[in-house]
Design an enzyme around this catalytic site. Structure first.
Site, PDB file in Angstrom:
ATOM      1  N   THR A 106      56.349  42.084  55.785  1.00 46.14           N
ATOM      2  CA  THR A 106      56.645  41.841  54.378  1.00 46.14           C
ATOM      3  C   THR A 106      58.130  42.117  54.160  1.00 46.14           C
ATOM      4  OG1 THR A 106      54.412  42.500  53.729  1.00 46.14           O
ATOM      5  CG2 THR A 106      56.094  42.444  52.002  1.00 46.14           C
ATOM      6  N   LYS A 188      52.718  37.363  48.936  1.00 42.89           N
ATOM      7  CA  LYS A 188      52.480  38.749  49.368  1.00 42.89           C
ATOM      8  C   LYS A 188      53.141  39.745  48.431  1.00 42.89           C
ATOM      9  CE  LYS A 188      51.169  42.288  51.647  1.00 42.89           C
ATOM     10  NZ  LYS A 188      51.628  42.731  52.938  1.00 42.89           N
TER      11      LYS A 188
END
Length: 292
Positions: A106, A188
Site C-alpha cells: 500500500t 485500497k
C-alpha cells in the site's frame, strides 16, 4: 501478453503479510513451478525454506535484481513507497524485465505511476513488461487463510487480467479490476480510511458497553446482527478474547501496526468531515508520529 501460468515466480518481501501469502502461493502452484524468494531478513528466508522443504521447490536469491533475472512473474510486498522504488528503480537492484511485476504494497498512487512507467519503458515494445498495482485487504488472518481481497489497477478488459485473477485466486477469494493504473491503490486507500475509522468507533463502542456493564463477547455478538455490524467487529474486535483469531487475542503478535495506519492516513487527502479526527487519533496513538 501472458496466457499460460508462468513457471518461474519471484517473491520480494516476507513480512507479516508477505510470508503467509507466499506460502499459500507455493503450496498451490504446480509442483513443476519454481518460487524464488528474497527478503533483507535472512532468518525469515531460512524459516520459509525450512517450512517448504521436502515438498515444494523454493530458491533463496540475494537481491531484487536476481529475482527479476530468474522470474517470469514477480510479486513484491514491502512496507513503503521508498522500498518499492528501491526494488524497481535503483539500477543496482532492479532489472524490471519480468512479466508482470505486481506490488501488493500500500503506497501512494504517484509512486506507483512513476514505477509503472519506468518498468514499461525498460524493454523493447515487443517484450514490454507490465506493472500492476495490486494491494490486498484482509489482514494477516486473511493472508493465512487465503481469503484476501486483491484490488488490481487495471480494466477488466485487460488481456492479462484472467491470468492475474488465476494467480491471485491462489491467495485470495475476491479479485477486482479497478479500471486502470494506480486505481487499485486508490481503492485500497479509500478502504483503509473507512476501516480505520470503523476500528476507532468499534473500540469506543466496546468501551462504552463494557463500562455500562455488558459482557464484551455478548455485546460483539449483538452488534454483529445489528446496524453496527462490521468486518472489524466480527474478525478483529479490539477487546482481547472476543475474536480468537484476532491479534488482540494473541498478545498483539503480528497484525497491522498503528504506525502503518498512520502512514496510510498520510497517503490520502483527509480534509473531509471526520478525517482530521482520524489522523490526529492515529498520530497520538503512534507516539511521536513516526511510522516505525
Amino acid at each position: 501478453m501472458l496466457h499460460a501460468m508462468p513457471r518461474n515466480f519471484g517473491w520480494i518481501g516476507l513480512g507479516a503479510m508477505g510470508y503467509p501469502m507466499a506460502a499459500q502461493l507455493r503450496r498451490k502452484l504446480p509442483a513443476s513451478s519454481q518460487l524464488f524468494i528474497f527478503d533483507i531478513d535472512d532468518s525469515v528466508l531460512n524459516r520459509f525454506t525450512q517450512e517448504m522443504s521436502g515438498e515444494w521447490s523454493v530458491s533463496v536469491l540475494r537481491s531484487a535484481k536476481e529475482i527479476s533475472e530468474q522470474s517470469d512473474f514477480i510479486i513484491t510486498i514491502v512496507p513503503e513507497g521508498s522500498h518499492v522504488r528501491e526494488v524497481y528503480l535503483n539500477p543496482e537492484n532492479a532489472n524490471p524485465h519480468a512479466y508482470p511485476d505486481l506490488p501488493s504494497s500500500t503506497i501512494d498512487p504517484s509512486t506507483s505511476l512513476v514505477i509503472g512507467e519506468a518498468v514499461s519503458s525498460s524493454a523493447p515494445l515487443s517484450t514490454t513488461p507490465r506493472f500492476y498495482d495490486a494491494p490486498v485487504s484482509g489482514g494477516t488472518a486473511g493472508a493465512s487463510k487465503a481469503s484476501l481481497t486483491f484490488m488490481v489497477g487495471t480494466p477488466s478488459t485487460d488481456p492479462n487480467f484472467p491470468l492475474l485473477k488465476e494467480v491471485f485466486s491462489l491467495m485470495g477469494t475476491s479479485i477486482y479490476a479497478l479500471g486502470g493504473p494506480s486505481l487499485g491503490l486508490a481503492a485500497k486507500l479509500s478502504n483503509n480510511y473507512l476501516s480505520g475509522m470503523i476500528a476507532l468507533a468499534t473500540a469506543e463502542a466496546m468501551n462504552l458497553g463494557m463500562r455500562l456493564g455488558l459482557d464484551p463477547k455478548v455485546l460483539s455478538d449483538c452488534i454483529a446482527t445489528s446496524s453496527g455490524a462490521s468486518w472489524v467487529n466480527a474478525t478483529m474486535n479490539p477487546v482481547p478474547g472476543v475474536c480468537p483469531d484476532a491479534v488482540t487475542s494473541r498478545g498483539y503478535d503480528g497484525g497491522f501496526k498503528v504506525g502503518t495506519e498512520f502512514r496510510n492516513s498520510d497517503l490520502v487527502v483527509t480534509k473531509i468531515v471526520i478525517g482530521t479526527t482520524y489522523e490526529e487519533r492515529y498520530y497520538t496513538r503512534n507516539g511521536s508520529g513516526t511510522t516505525s
